[in-house]
Design an enzyme around this catalytic site. Structure first.
Site, PDB file in Angstrom:
ATOM      1  N   SER A  77       0.712  -1.026   0.085  1.00 31.62           N
ATOM      2  CA  SER A  77       0.082  -0.174  -0.069  1.00 31.62           C
ATOM      3  C   SER A  77       0.901   1.286  -0.042  1.00 31.62           C
ATOM      4  O   SER A  77       1.996   1.120   0.281  1.00 31.62           O
ATOM      5  CB  SER A  77      -1.005   0.017   1.319  1.00 31.62           C
ATOM      6  OG  SER A  77       0.030   0.112   2.426  1.00 31.62           O
ATOM      7  N   HIS A  78       0.137   2.340  -0.228  1.00 28.53           N
ATOM      8  CA  HIS A  78       0.963   3.683  -0.520  1.00 28.53           C
ATOM      9  C   HIS A  78       1.738   3.998   0.863  1.00 28.53           C
ATOM     10  O   HIS A  78       3.112   4.341   0.886  1.00 28.53           O
ATOM     11  CB  HIS A  78       0.158   4.893  -0.749  1.00 28.53           C
ATOM     12  CG  HIS A  78       0.756   6.156  -0.746  1.00 28.53           C
ATOM     13  ND1 HIS A  78       0.755   6.990   0.188  1.00 28.53           N
ATOM     14  CD2 HIS A  78       1.399   6.742  -1.868  1.00 28.53           C
ATOM     15  CE1 HIS A  78       1.525   7.935  -0.149  1.00 28.53           C
ATOM     16  NE2 HIS A  78       1.788   7.828  -1.442  1.00 28.53           N
ATOM     17  N   GLY A  79       1.117   3.870   2.006  1.00 27.53           N
ATOM     18  CA  GLY A  79       1.911   3.938   3.270  1.00 27.53           C
ATOM     19  C   GLY A  79       3.067   3.177   3.630  1.00 27.53           C
ATOM     20  O   GLY A  79       3.705   3.806   3.983  1.00 27.53           O
TER      21      GLY A  79
END
Length: 123
Positions: A77-79
């Site tokens: 995921s982005h985070g």
């Protein structure tokens, strides 16, 4: 809510300290570092960002925060990806984190174990 005692090194690393855990959440998805800092539902410099999820719009904040916790996400995921790029401790998939933690909480973010736990305010 989990109440327990835990020993950990204080931020200066000078001695072992006993603290009482007020709240502890654990996720199976995490990074490989840990941090003791203030929690933030905002993006103040040096604080741990606790949010539902991140996307490209959050990218300018990663250089100023100290760690990331998201309720939604996985290893790619982005985070999680951007946190690895900046060397930040990160725990993703921690459901309920934004409801159980508030800006100003003193927390331990353990990216190695996927744990975010509230600690008593330091004296």
């Amino acid at each position: 809510m989990i109440r327990n005692s835990v020993g950990y090194n204080d931020p200066e690393g000078s001695k072992e300290t006993q603290r009482v855990i007020e709240l502890k959440l654990q996720s199976p998805l995490s990074s490989r570092s840990n941090l003791v800092s203030l929690a933030a539902i905002s993006t103040n410099p040096g604080e741990i960002l606790i949010t539902y999820c991140t996307d490209i719009g959050w990218s300018p904040y990663f250089p100023i925060i100290s760690g990331v916790v998201t309720e939604l996400g996985g290893l790619i995921s982005h985070g999680a990806v951007v946190s690895r790029e900046y060397g930040l401790p990160c725990v993703v998939g921690l459901q309920g984190a934004t409801k159980k933690f508030q800006t100003g909480d003193y927390v331990l973010l353990d990216g190695k174990k996927g744990i975010l736990q509230r600690l008593p305010q330091p004296e």
